[in-house]
Design an enzyme around this catalytic site. Structure first.
Site, PDB file in Angstrom:
ATOM      1  CB  SER A 192      13.375  -9.342  62.819  1.00 28.75           C
ATOM      2  OG  SER A 192      14.676  -9.384  63.305  1.00 28.75           O
ATOM      3  CG  ASP A 205      17.373  -6.597  64.543  1.00 30.35           C
ATOM      4  OD1 ASP A 205      17.481  -6.075  65.669  1.00 30.35           O
ATOM      5  OD2 ASP A 205      16.713  -7.633  64.339  1.00 30.35           O
ATOM      6  CG  ASP A 226      13.204  -7.281  66.391  1.00 26.04           C
ATOM      7  OD1 ASP A 226      14.259  -7.269  65.739  1.00 26.04           O
ATOM      8  OD2 ASP A 226      12.733  -8.317  66.888  1.00 26.04           O
ATOM      9  CG  ASP A 263      16.004  -9.595  67.923  1.00 26.73           C
ATOM     10  OD1 ASP A 263      16.431  -8.875  66.987  1.00 26.73           O
ATOM     11  OD2 ASP A 263      15.418 -10.675  67.728  1.00 26.73           O
TER      12      ASP A 263
HETATM   13 MG    MG Z   1      15.428  -8.967  65.156  1.00 28.47          MG
END
Ligand code: MG
Length: 451
Positions: A101, A243, A245, A247
């Protein structure tokens, strides 16, 4: 009790650690065996853009197939894209995302996904950890190993996001958007999403690169100065940062001002409650009071949870919440996916601007202003801290640490799930009072730990 304490494998966000040191290939193989044994069906596997992600993804796939399950290898993609795929495809029994992440470049992580696309709950993580530790996962004979096939679900994900918004209304506005994917997984989906929404997309840091050459993957204000500059220079309507990844998404308004994550959460929560004529919004105890203020005013109710996105999603499902999210840029749109989703955040914010005919700064100005301050104190004895807090604040909310409400503010004191520290947050409309509350919190923690 929270998972992720000392000696535990699973933290608040799956397994995380420095690659090839705290998180090894051997661990990844066995974690693959664990999810295959638990889910016993085809598993989808994806990864972010980190240097160690292909290595760990290969290891996870080796583990899953050695336990007799087939794998769909989705390659590089945002975490919510994998989650959406698992949710939509009824023949897929679970997912594994290789990602750390927002953590620095040397880290990586492994996160398990349920068949409805949600992250594993804490109970499921505990069950996984037990199986991992006791080595009771399955290893099948040579002629029963799983097979691996590849699929690309990026288009399915992008179209899934577009379906949930009024695409034509957004396209009419021809918004100019500066997009900063931070060289992370969002590079492979968000630029295309913006083009399909009829926006003029100016991409920065837009090639996947696990060395993260341009900025730290956490899209907080300090890390997105270049984005802010680009928004100003290009006279854009909005700036967005993901960020690692994708999400999460954070936003910069048309004046180049970073809009705090709590304010973005409040803007969207207000909108969802207004559209639904009420309803429940779920958010962790660490979120700003501004969310509760606007939700209440719109006729809705806020339900607080412990910190961590799986518990937010679980509670949203249980209470049929209209909206949820965390004050870190992680917003959850239940009609799409019960998980944080950076691409949905972009699409929904643009839709709201188009619907209301307002600039992002105007939407932000409708949210009450609070001063939120944070501090950390070293804390090796979490149980001592919690017991001391129960004595000091018997009337506090102990959902996660102690949240104490005052007429003119609140403080939250909680042991970190991942580090030997106590986190202290204080908030008030007055800066002086927020400082006072923060100081009081720090003093109390020190007193409890030194007693
Ligand atoms: Mg993330």
């Amino acid at each position: 009790m929270r998972i992720g304490g000392a000696g535990k494998l699973f933290g608040t966000d799956g397994v995380r650690g420095v690659a090839n040191d705290e998180l090894t290939v051997e661990m990844a193989v066995n974690l693959g065996r664990v999810i295959a044994t638990l889910r016993d069906g085809t598993i989808a596997v994806g990864m972010d853009a980190r240097l160690s992600s292909p290595m760990l993804k290969s290891a996870v796939i080796a583990g899953i197939t050695s336990a007799g399950c087939d794998v769909v290898d989705l390659g590089l993609l945002p975490t919510p894209a994998l989650q959406y795929y698992v949710k939509c495809r009824k023949d897929i029994k679970g997912g594994v995302m290789v990602t750390a992440s927002h953590n620095p470049r040397e880290y990586n992580g492994i996160k398990f996904i349920q068949e409805d696309g949600r992250e594993f709950t804490r109970d499921m993580d505990e069950e996984s950890e037990k199986m991992y530790m006791s080595k009771t996962y399955r290893i099948v004979p040579w002629n029963s190993v799983g097979i691996v096939y590849r699929e690309d679900c990026k288009r399915m994900y992008i179209e899934g996001v577009i379906e949930k918004v009024d695409r034509d209304l957004i396209a009419e506005k021809s918004y100019r958007v500066v997009l900063d994917c931070g060289n992370g997984a969002g590079c492979v989906t968000s630029p295309e999403l913006l083009r399909k929404l009829g926006c003029k997309c100016i991409s920065i840091n837009s090639h996947p690169d696990g060395t993260f050459p341009c900025r730290n993957p956490e899209p907080v204000k300090e890390n997105v100065e270049f984005l802010i500059k680009c928004v100003k220079n290009s006279k854009a309507d909005i700036g967005v940062a993901h960020d690692g990844d994708a999400d999460r998404a954070t936003f910069v308004d048309e004046r180049g001002e970073f809009v705090s994550e709590d304010v973005m959460l409040a803007i969207m929560a207000k909108h969802y409650v207004e559209e639904n004529g009420g309803g429940i919004v779920v958010t962790p105890v660490s979120s700003s009071k501004c969310v509760e203020d606007v939700v209440r005013e719109a006729g809705g109710e806020v339900v607080y949870t412990a910190v961590g996105s799986p518990v937010v999603a679980e509670t949203m499902l249980k209470l049929k919440a209209v909206f949820g999210g965390e004050g870190n840029g992680g917003l959850v749109f239940p009609e799409h996916l019960l998980a944080r989703d950076g691409a949905m955040s972009i699409a929904k914010v643009l839709e709201l601007m188009a619907k209301k005919g307002k600039k992002l700064s105007e939407l932000a100005a409708e949210i009450p202003k609070y001063v939120t301050l944070k501090a950390k104190v070293p804390c090796k004895d979490k149980i001592k801290l919690l017991e001391g807090l129960k004595e000091a604040f018997p009337e506090a909310d102990f959902t996660d640490g102690a949240r104490v409400e005052y007429e003119d503010g609140w403080i939250l004191i909680r042991p970190s799930g991942t580090e030997p520290i106590a986190r202290i947050m204080a908030e008030s409309k007055s800066e002086r009072r927020a400082k006072e509350l923060l100081e009081m919190g720090i003093e109390i923690v020190k007193k409890i730990l030194n007693s």
